[in-house]
Design an enzyme around this catalytic site. Structure first.
Site, PDB file in Angstrom:
ATOM      1  N   GLU A  41     -20.971  -2.980 -31.224  1.00 35.02           N
ATOM      2  CA  GLU A  41     -19.901  -3.945 -31.519  1.00 35.02           C
ATOM      3  C   GLU A  41     -19.595  -4.871 -30.348  1.00 35.02           C
ATOM      4  OE1 GLU A  41     -16.674  -1.021 -32.130  1.00 35.02           O
ATOM      5  OE2 GLU A  41     -15.671  -1.882 -30.390  1.00 35.02           O
ATOM      6  N   HIS A  45     -12.571  -3.057 -35.108  1.00 37.46           N
ATOM      7  CA  HIS A  45     -11.879  -2.252 -34.084  1.00 37.46           C
ATOM      8  C   HIS A  45     -10.391  -2.628 -34.024  1.00 37.46           C
ATOM      9  CE1 HIS A  45     -12.841   0.212 -30.246  1.00 37.46           C
ATOM     10  NE2 HIS A  45     -11.589   0.429 -30.616  1.00 37.46           N
ATOM     11  N   ARG A  99     -15.201   5.911 -31.946  1.00 31.10           N
ATOM     12  CA  ARG A  99     -16.126   5.067 -31.189  1.00 31.10           C
ATOM     13  C   ARG A  99     -17.425   4.969 -31.978  1.00 31.10           C
ATOM     14  NH1 ARG A  99     -12.366   3.445 -28.978  1.00 31.10           N
ATOM     15  NH2 ARG A  99     -11.853   3.383 -26.756  1.00 31.10           N
TER      16      ARG A  99
HETATM   17  P1  NAI Z   1      -7.274  12.971 -27.636  1.00 30.11           P
HETATM   18  O1  NAI Z   1      -7.836  13.132 -26.270  1.00 30.11           O
HETATM   19  O2  NAI Z   1      -5.821  13.247 -27.848  1.00 30.11           O
HETATM   20  O3  NAI Z   1      -8.091  13.889 -28.663  1.00 30.11           O
HETATM   21  C1  NAI Z   1      -9.479  14.015 -28.640  1.00 30.11           C
HETATM   22  C2  NAI Z   1      -9.820  15.385 -29.202  1.00 30.11           C
HETATM   23  O4  NAI Z   1     -11.247  15.488 -29.258  1.00 30.11           O
HETATM   24  C3  NAI Z   1      -9.317  16.550 -28.334  1.00 30.11           C
HETATM   25  O5  NAI Z   1      -8.643  17.504 -29.118  1.00 30.11           O
HETATM   26  C4  NAI Z   1     -10.584  17.125 -27.726  1.00 30.11           C
HETATM   27  O6  NAI Z   1     -10.517  18.537 -27.512  1.00 30.11           O
HETATM   28  C5  NAI Z   1     -11.599  16.791 -28.813  1.00 30.11           C
HETATM   29  N1  NAI Z   1     -12.970  16.837 -28.340  1.00 30.11           N
HETATM   30  C6  NAI Z   1     -13.450  16.577 -27.105  1.00 30.11           C
HETATM   31  N2  NAI Z   1     -14.786  16.772 -27.070  1.00 30.11           N
HETATM   32  C7  NAI Z   1     -15.146  17.162 -28.315  1.00 30.11           C
HETATM   33  C8  NAI Z   1     -16.379  17.516 -28.910  1.00 30.11           C
HETATM   34  N3  NAI Z   1     -17.515  17.532 -28.187  1.00 30.11           N
HETATM   35  N4  NAI Z   1     -16.382  17.856 -30.224  1.00 30.11           N
HETATM   36  C9  NAI Z   1     -15.239  17.873 -30.936  1.00 30.11           C
HETATM   37  N5  NAI Z   1     -14.034  17.553 -30.429  1.00 30.11           N
HETATM   38  C10 NAI Z   1     -13.993  17.200 -29.128  1.00 30.11           C
HETATM   39  O7  NAI Z   1      -7.648  11.505 -28.075  1.00 30.11           O
HETATM   40  P2  NAI Z   1      -6.946  10.621 -29.209  1.00 30.11           P
HETATM   41  O8  NAI Z   1      -5.820   9.838 -28.617  1.00 30.11           O
HETATM   42  O9  NAI Z   1      -6.689  11.461 -30.409  1.00 30.11           O
HETATM   43  O10 NAI Z   1      -8.108   9.570 -29.516  1.00 30.11           O
HETATM   44  C11 NAI Z   1      -9.316   9.966 -30.145  1.00 30.11           C
HETATM   45  C12 NAI Z   1     -10.326   8.829 -30.019  1.00 30.11           C
HETATM   46  O11 NAI Z   1      -9.871   7.729 -30.798  1.00 30.11           O
HETATM   47  C13 NAI Z   1     -10.460   8.243 -28.604  1.00 30.11           C
HETATM   48  O12 NAI Z   1     -11.457   8.939 -27.890  1.00 30.11           O
HETATM   49  C14 NAI Z   1     -10.849   6.829 -28.838  1.00 30.11           C
HETATM   50  O13 NAI Z   1     -12.264   6.741 -28.716  1.00 30.11           O
HETATM   51  C15 NAI Z   1     -10.442   6.543 -30.270  1.00 30.11           C
HETATM   52  N6  NAI Z   1      -9.468   5.463 -30.395  1.00 30.11           N
HETATM   53  C16 NAI Z   1      -9.780   4.400 -31.231  1.00 30.11           C
HETATM   54  C17 NAI Z   1      -8.874   3.361 -31.408  1.00 30.11           C
HETATM   55  C18 NAI Z   1      -9.159   2.215 -32.360  1.00 30.11           C
HETATM   56  O14 NAI Z   1      -8.462   1.186 -32.308  1.00 30.11           O
HETATM   57  N7  NAI Z   1     -10.119   2.315 -33.239  1.00 30.11           N
HETATM   58  C19 NAI Z   1      -7.617   3.329 -30.661  1.00 30.11           C
HETATM   59  C20 NAI Z   1      -7.370   4.508 -29.864  1.00 30.11           C
HETATM   60  C21 NAI Z   1      -8.284   5.523 -29.726  1.00 30.11           C
END
Ligand code: NAI
Length: 326
Positions: A259, A291, A230
């Protein structure tokens, strides 16, 4: 079930229309984004389907409730654009927690390789029959240290890919997991020791501007920063300073804090008002994609399938396992 579908793109129609028809859902597609000015378009519908740059604030939520709408189906994983606290107990918010971590992780690696091997430059040069290799020197990924912030679904896949390249993998996660080949370290150590940093954590109050003027000061000189998560994770003005001072060697950005009104739209005939973005794009060592990390046919199918499942599950049981809860 009649669902108002906001911020529709042609590729959404391809996947949502047939799956919706099969499930008895009639999608009413709107090209406009959902916000306070457009929310009334949902009148007469049973639910709303929204995406990452739709604005679902308290006012929008109250209007939806006033119109009798009880379900908001996000066709994405992140929900930072929804006032979840305000929605709680009033409207059910569901999302697509995972649709293809591979799509996003592979895009992160595609950006990294493009950047460090100057593929974006080479493509333009050879189309102009310019076969010079001056200023095209890259570096090997093998043996380099990558720092992954957030080792959830996407971060883990990215770690696996980096392992295949023979990289040393450091990680920081608020809730560390047991992942072979990953060494968890403090955020401070990750920032100091990584040649490449890739952000895969959600945007929260805690993670907003994780990369800022202070953290930039401790980064390894020449670090490559990748953000497919993000935009708000990075203070873009600080990043620009980091690029100008040569502290940051390259930046690969699929997301950008401001964005909302730009990405996903053709702005090629407009004067770009955002000076920070314009300056970042002008840099030879910055690559910006709009994105699009999620945009594979596999991911789009999974997004449509899970969203339809979420809506049907809510209709039939009033509940859904993919509900966003506080
Ligand atoms: P997820 O929920 O599986 O993993 C997120 C990880 O971040 C978890 O392991 C969690 O413990 C960790 N986390 C939470 N708070 C934290 C902090 N303060 N410091 C460090 N780590 C922390 O999510 P996933 O599916 O891996 O997605 C990650 C991010 O990718 C989403 O939040 C979303 O914003 C972004 N995303 C972007 C896309 C794009 O098209 N560019 C598409 C899909 C997701």
């Amino acid at each position: 079930m009649k669902i108002a579908f906001f911020d529709t793109k042609p590729y959404d129609l391809t996947y949502f229309e047939p799956l919706g028809k099969e499930a008895g859902i009639s999608f009413k597609f709107f090209e406009t984004k959902l916000n306070e000015n457009t929310v009334s378009l949902a009148k007469g519908c049973d639910g709303v389907c929204a995406f990452v740059n739709d604005t679902v604030n308290a006012k929008v939520i109250d209007t939806l409730i006033h119109m009798g709408i009880r379900i908001l189906a996000l066709r994405c994983a992140g929900f930072n654009n929804v006032d979840i606290r305000h929605a709680s107990g009033k409207i059910t918010v569901v999302r697509v927690p995972a649709y293809s971590p591979y799509a996003v992780a592979e895009h992160a690696m595609a950006l990294l390789l493009t950047s460090i091997r100057r593929i974006h430059k080479a493509y333009i040069r050879t189309r102009d029959y310019n076969f010079s290799l001056n200023n095209m020197v890259g570096f090997d990924l093998h043996g380099k240290t990558v720092g992954i912030v957030g080792t959830g679904k996407i971060g883990r896949v990215f770690a696996d890919i980096c392992k295949g390249f023979g990289m040393k993998i450091l990680a920081y996660d608020k809730y560390p997991a047991d992942i072979e080949s990953v060494t968890y370290v403090t955020m401070d150590r990750l920032l100091r020791e990584s040649d490449i940093i890739s952000l895969h954590c959600p945007l929260t109050e805690e993670t907003r501007h994780l990369i800022n003027y202070d953290t930039l000061g401790i980064l390894k000189k020449g670090v490559v920063i990748i953000n497919t998560s993000r935009g708000g994770l990075i203070n873009a003005e600080a990043l620009l300073e980091g690029i100008k001072s040569r502290r940051v060697g390259a930046a690969c950005l699929d997301v950008y804090e401001e964005e909302g009104d730009l990405f996903y739209e053709d702005n090629s005939n407009h004067i770009l008002e955002d000076d920070v973005l314009a300056r970042l794009i002008s840099m030879p060592n910055v690559i910006v994609t709009s994105h699009q990390a999620f945009l594979t046919s596999d991911a789009l199918y999974n997004i449509a399938e899970t969203t339809v499942h979420n809506l049907i599950s809510f209709k039939e049981t009033g509940k859904c396992e993919n509900e966003v809860v506080l």
